[in-house]
Design a protein around this motif. Sequence first.
Motif, PDB file in Angstrom:
ATOM      1  N   MET A 203       1.006  -1.223  -0.114  1.00 41.48           N
ATOM      2  CA  MET A 203      -0.013  -0.096  -0.019  1.00 41.48           C
ATOM      3  C   MET A 203       0.713   1.163  -0.122  1.00 41.48           C
ATOM      4  SD  MET A 203      -2.654  -1.254   2.649  1.00 41.48           S
ATOM      5  CE  MET A 203      -3.698   0.233   3.156  1.00 41.48           C
ATOM      6  N   ALA A 204       1.958   1.287   0.806  1.00 46.06           N
ATOM      7  CA  ALA A 204       2.822   2.352   0.985  1.00 46.06           C
ATOM      8  C   ALA A 204       3.495   2.695  -0.304  1.00 46.06           C
ATOM      9  CB  ALA A 204       3.699   2.333   2.251  1.00 46.06           C
ATOM     10  N   GLU A 205       4.103   1.724  -0.889  1.00 44.45           N
ATOM     11  CA  GLU A 205       4.701   1.854  -2.122  1.00 44.45           C
ATOM     12  C   GLU A 205       3.653   2.379  -3.253  1.00 44.45           C
ATOM     13  OE1 GLU A 205       7.250  -1.076  -3.748  1.00 44.45           O
ATOM     14  OE2 GLU A 205       8.950  -0.843  -2.134  1.00 44.45           O
ATOM     15  N   GLN A 206       2.689   1.809  -3.141  1.00 45.03           N
ATOM     16  CA  GLN A 206       1.725   2.044  -4.310  1.00 45.03           C
ATOM     17  C   GLN A 206       1.322   3.485  -4.283  1.00 45.03           C
ATOM     18  OE1 GLN A 206      -2.220   0.150  -3.860  1.00 45.03           O
ATOM     19  NE2 GLN A 206      -2.471   0.006  -6.197  1.00 45.03           N
ATOM     20  N   ALA A 207       1.472   4.203  -2.931  1.00 41.47           N
ATOM     21  CA  ALA A 207       1.245   5.581  -2.907  1.00 41.47           C
ATOM     22  C   ALA A 207       2.099   6.430  -3.652  1.00 41.47           C
ATOM     23  CB  ALA A 207       1.329   5.975  -1.496  1.00 41.47           C
ATOM     24  N   LEU A 218      -3.938  11.887  -2.103  1.00 42.66           N
ATOM     25  CA  LEU A 218      -4.444  10.728  -2.083  1.00 42.66           C
ATOM     26  C   LEU A 218      -3.265   9.561  -1.741  1.00 42.66           C
ATOM     27  CD1 LEU A 218      -7.057   8.979  -2.534  1.00 42.66           C
ATOM     28  CD2 LEU A 218      -6.197   8.876  -5.033  1.00 42.66           C
ATOM     29  N   GLY A 219      -2.073  10.005  -2.439  1.00 42.25           N
ATOM     30  CA  GLY A 219      -1.142   8.875  -1.806  1.00 42.25           C
ATOM     31  C   GLY A 219      -0.756   8.954  -0.310  1.00 42.25           C
ATOM     32  N   LEU A 220      -0.953   9.975   0.316  1.00 44.92           N
ATOM     33  CA  LEU A 220      -0.500  10.436   1.701  1.00 44.92           C
ATOM     34  C   LEU A 220      -1.540   9.651   2.512  1.00 44.92           C
ATOM     35  CD1 LEU A 220       0.768  11.606   4.105  1.00 44.92           C
ATOM     36  CD2 LEU A 220      -0.471  13.692   3.711  1.00 44.92           C
ATOM     37  N   GLU A 221      -2.946   9.796   2.248  1.00 48.57           N
ATOM     38  CA  GLU A 221      -3.898   8.811   2.785  1.00 48.57           C
ATOM     39  C   GLU A 221      -3.615   7.425   2.604  1.00 48.57           C
ATOM     40  OE1 GLU A 221      -7.975   9.995   1.664  1.00 48.57           O
ATOM     41  OE2 GLU A 221      -7.362  12.038   1.087  1.00 48.57           O
ATOM     42  N   LEU A 222      -3.136   6.808   1.505  1.00 49.45           N
ATOM     43  CA  LEU A 222      -2.920   5.548   1.602  1.00 49.45           C
ATOM     44  C   LEU A 222      -1.793   5.037   2.310  1.00 49.45           C
ATOM     45  CD1 LEU A 222      -3.833   2.956   0.037  1.00 49.45           C
ATOM     46  CD2 LEU A 222      -2.088   3.489  -1.907  1.00 49.45           C
ATOM     47  N   ARG A 224      -1.052   6.505   5.044  1.00 54.46           N
ATOM     48  CA  ARG A 224      -1.440   6.745   6.465  1.00 54.46           C
ATOM     49  C   ARG A 224      -2.293   5.417   6.815  1.00 54.46           C
ATOM     50  NH1 ARG A 224      -2.020  13.059   7.131  1.00 54.46           N
ATOM     51  NH2 ARG A 224       0.118  13.563   7.855  1.00 54.46           N
ATOM     52  N   ASP A 225      -3.281   4.993   5.751  1.00 55.81           N
ATOM     53  CA  ASP A 225      -4.096   3.742   5.872  1.00 55.81           C
ATOM     54  C   ASP A 225      -2.949   2.625   6.025  1.00 55.81           C
ATOM     55  OD1 ASP A 225      -6.564   2.599   5.974  1.00 55.81           O
ATOM     56  OD2 ASP A 225      -6.436   2.061   3.933  1.00 55.81           O
ATOM     57  N   ALA A 226      -1.923   2.626   5.340  1.00 52.83           N
ATOM     58  CA  ALA A 226      -1.127   1.425   5.806  1.00 52.83           C
ATOM     59  C   ALA A 226      -0.439   1.586   7.001  1.00 52.83           C
ATOM     60  CB  ALA A 226       0.060   1.752   4.641  1.00 52.83           C
ATOM     61  N   GLN A 227      -0.345   2.579   7.609  1.00 50.10           N
ATOM     62  CA  GLN A 227       0.054   2.738   9.177  1.00 50.10           C
ATOM     63  C   GLN A 227      -1.013   2.079   9.958  1.00 50.10           C
ATOM     64  OE1 GLN A 227       0.980   6.860   8.947  1.00 50.10           O
ATOM     65  NE2 GLN A 227       3.154   6.443   9.006  1.00 50.10           N
ATOM     66  N   ARG A 228      -2.263   2.240   9.610  1.00 48.07           N
ATOM     67  CA  ARG A 228      -3.465   1.845  10.387  1.00 48.07           C
ATOM     68  C   ARG A 228      -3.443   0.308  10.142  1.00 48.07           C
ATOM     69  NH1 ARG A 228      -5.398   6.995   8.972  1.00 48.07           N
ATOM     70  NH2 ARG A 228      -6.552   6.195   7.244  1.00 48.07           N
ATOM     71  N   THR A 229      -3.059  -0.185   8.896  1.00 42.83           N
ATOM     72  CA  THR A 229      -3.036  -1.681   8.799  1.00 42.83           C
ATOM     73  C   THR A 229      -2.308  -2.360   9.765  1.00 42.83           C
ATOM     74  OG1 THR A 229      -3.677  -1.354   6.575  1.00 42.83           O
ATOM     75  CG2 THR A 229      -2.897  -3.195   7.170  1.00 42.83           C
ATOM     76  N   ILE A 230      -1.364  -1.988   9.935  1.00 42.58           N
ATOM     77  CA  ILE A 230      -0.321  -2.743  11.123  1.00 42.58           C
ATOM     78  C   ILE A 230      -0.645  -2.177  12.478  1.00 42.58           C
ATOM     79  CG2 ILE A 230       1.543  -3.163   9.174  1.00 42.58           C
ATOM     80  CD1 ILE A 230       3.229  -0.962  10.698  1.00 42.58           C
TER      81      ILE A 230
END
Length: 376
Positions: A203-207, A218-222, A224-230
């Motif tokens: 997710m973070a690299e896809q950003a 939108l990349g920044l949101e992704l 931060r979503d990756a951070q919430r994922t772990i």
Amino acid sequence: MGTGLRNARTARGWSQERLVREIEQYARRHVTDVASTASLRVYVSEWENGKRNISDRYASILRQLLGITDSELRGDPSEVVLSTVDGYDELLSRIDSASNVSQSMVKAFNEQTELLRTMDRQLGASGLVDQMTGHLAALEDALNFAVLPSTRRPVALALAGASTLAAWQAIDAGAVERAWRHYELAKRAARDAEEPMYLAHAMAEQAYVLCEAGRPGLGLELVRDAQRTIGQGGSPRFRAWLYAAEAELCVHAGMPDDCHRALDAAAASIPPGAEDRDPDMLSIFLNDAHLARWRGNALALLGDDGAVNSLYGALEVMDPSFVRAQAGLHADLVQAHLARAEYDDANKHLRKARLLASRTGSVRQRRRIDLLSARL
């Protein structure tokens, strides 16, 4: 018919004449025969204008020179071709074969990924397209016909790691749609493997695809979503990597204060010492020296005077085998010196960045270097 070849050639900034020279140099390096210079000039023109089909022999050469897949070369639409399964006997044969995937075979898959990763960072991604395409196909085939979770998980984990590597290579080659598809494959594989760290990494690299497409918010949101994922999980080194990625995206999203907070969080999370590789996420290389480079990059983009010291410190200790990363570091120094109106220093690092980017065939670095060059 020839739009794929033309697009790949122009993305590298090559003329048709340059492509002819590259084909001839490839032939000399690999001791293989190609047509005369005059004939190659005609071939390239006719290939691009759809007047001549690209033979398999020349297609193999062009794929390695330009870092593209066969469908991208020939301008065909991206599609997945499914093999026809001839009855239940054939299906069961594939399932039985997949069920016999052993730990030693998974180990061999991971060793192949590691070899491709090493070659990529030293030589660049363009010559690895065929190998990576075949590697991913073998992993996907093993996963598609694996039934039980005990068989699927280790194969899915190997596929997640290989797919993120393939995606980053595609970004470097300027093939953003291919990169996006590889990241989607990596995320599906990580979910199948039930590995949140691998999912968050993809997710973070896809950003970065979103950022370079002009959607950094939108990349920044992704990220931060990756951070919430772990959440509170994940290794400390990987959490530091996520904070550093967040900081870089914050710069492009115009959020300098958030960038500084994320950099501080990365520095607080990273384990001490010179070790840079994360044993839980082998694609992550990060220590204080790498983080200094990341901080310098962010500060340079922000026009902060402190960027130069961070970047020179990172340059002194950088592993020389990370050739593409060196190109990026020299480009960062160009950016930092330009912010201080130090044009002689900027020109010196621009020349080094261009040389290293040419060695690895990095379209991504070439584009950045061209933009920096326009400011000198």
